[in-house]
Design an enzyme around this catalytic site. Structure first.
Site, PDB file in Angstrom:
ATOM      1  N   ASN A  42    -131.055 -29.984   6.204  1.00 19.37           N
ATOM      2  CA  ASN A  42    -130.957 -30.100   4.945  1.00 19.37           C
ATOM      3  C   ASN A  42    -131.992 -30.393   4.098  1.00 19.37           C
ATOM      4  OD1 ASN A  42    -129.503 -31.349   6.546  1.00 19.37           O
ATOM      5  ND2 ASN A  42    -127.698 -32.259   4.871  1.00 19.37           N
ATOM      6  N   GLU A  55    -129.386 -24.548   7.856  1.00 18.88           N
ATOM      7  CA  GLU A  55    -129.838 -22.746   8.227  1.00 18.88           C
ATOM      8  C   GLU A  55    -130.246 -22.207   7.288  1.00 18.88           C
ATOM      9  OE1 GLU A  55    -126.445 -24.659   7.693  1.00 18.88           O
ATOM     10  OE2 GLU A  55    -125.044 -23.953   8.540  1.00 18.88           O
ATOM     11  N   CYS A  92    -121.900 -22.911   5.306  1.00 19.93           N
ATOM     12  CA  CYS A  92    -121.846 -22.733   4.087  1.00 19.93           C
ATOM     13  C   CYS A  92    -121.632 -21.259   3.508  1.00 19.93           C
ATOM     14  CB  CYS A  92    -122.284 -23.389   2.981  1.00 19.93           C
ATOM     15  SG  CYS A  92    -123.128 -22.912   2.415  1.00 19.93           S
TER      16      CYS A  92
HETATM   17  N1  THU Z   1    -125.296 -28.220   5.030  1.00 18.35           N
HETATM   18  C1  THU Z   1    -126.052 -28.048   5.917  1.00 18.35           C
HETATM   19  O1  THU Z   1    -126.731 -27.851   5.769  1.00 18.35           O
HETATM   20  N2  THU Z   1    -125.181 -26.680   6.391  1.00 18.35           N
HETATM   21  C2  THU Z   1    -124.314 -26.377   6.229  1.00 18.35           C
HETATM   22  O2  THU Z   1    -123.654 -25.241   6.705  1.00 18.35           O
HETATM   23  C3  THU Z   1    -122.584 -27.161   5.117  1.00 18.35           C
HETATM   24  C4  THU Z   1    -123.390 -27.864   4.175  1.00 18.35           C
HETATM   25  C5  THU Z   1    -125.245 -29.683   3.653  1.00 18.35           C
HETATM   26  C6  THU Z   1    -125.607 -29.691   2.748  1.00 18.35           C
HETATM   27  C7  THU Z   1    -125.426 -31.008   1.771  1.00 18.35           C
HETATM   28  O3  THU Z   1    -127.116 -31.817   2.000  1.00 18.35           O
HETATM   29  C8  THU Z   1    -124.948 -31.854   3.074  1.00 18.35           C
HETATM   30  O4  THU Z   1    -125.025 -31.262   4.299  1.00 18.35           O
HETATM   31  C9  THU Z   1    -123.813 -31.894   2.714  1.00 18.35           C
HETATM   32  O5  THU Z   1    -122.594 -30.674   1.903  1.00 18.35           O
END
Ligand code: THU
Length: 137
Positions: A42, A55, A92
């Site tokens: 992320n 993802e 998400c």
């Molecule tokens: N996030 C992801 O990278 N993948 C997920 O499946 C859910 C959330 C990240 C987005 C943000 O940077 C942090 O997790 C908190 O939501």
């Protein structure tokens, strides 16, 4: 790559996360039908909305290099200050929709937990009644 190896790689990729706002680091590892594996983390932004999930980072890296068929993805998430994961993460809604553009209902999502455990779910389970290209005809 075995499921266990893909999960270990996803966990490893958390180290590249840029998450100074949520303090939640996520790593992903995506296996393509070609056998190639693309990873992601992320990447947050001070303006928040430009942030992207692990993802989608992995998917967009793969797609931008010509990959179009995907076998499975492993995802691992937890607080940035720890190697421990916060239980298992679930992708998400935006990432699920991106997956549904390129993957079939049987696409496997490996939700990594600590102690080398993971739960396998399918895209159909994660995103029932998906909106798709068919709806636009
Ligand atoms: N996030 C992801 O990278 N993948 C997920 O499946 C859910 C959330 C990240 C987005 C943000 O940077 C942090 O997790 C908190 O939501």
């Amino acid at each position: 790559m075995t499921d266990t190896e893909l999960c270990a790689l996803a966990k490893e990729m958390r180290k590249f996360s840029h998450a100074p706002y949520s303090h939640y680091s996520v790593g992903a590892a995506l296996e393509c039908a070609s056998g190639k594996v693309f990873t992601g983390c992320n990447i947050e932004n001070s303006a928040f909305s430009p942030s992207v999930c692990a993802e989608r980072t992995a998917f967009f890296k793969a797609i931008s290099e010509g990959e179009r068929e995907f076998v499975k993805i492993a995802v691992a998430g937890g607080n940035t200050d720890s190697d421990k994961l916060n239980g298992s993460i679930t992708p998400c809604g935006v990432c699920r929709q991106v997956m549904s553009e390129f993957c079939g209902e049987d696409f496997r999502i490996l939700l990594v937990r600590d102690d080398n455990e993971f739960k396998i779910v399918t895209l159909a389970e994660m995103l029932p009644c998906a909106f798709g290209g068919e709806n636009l005809k």
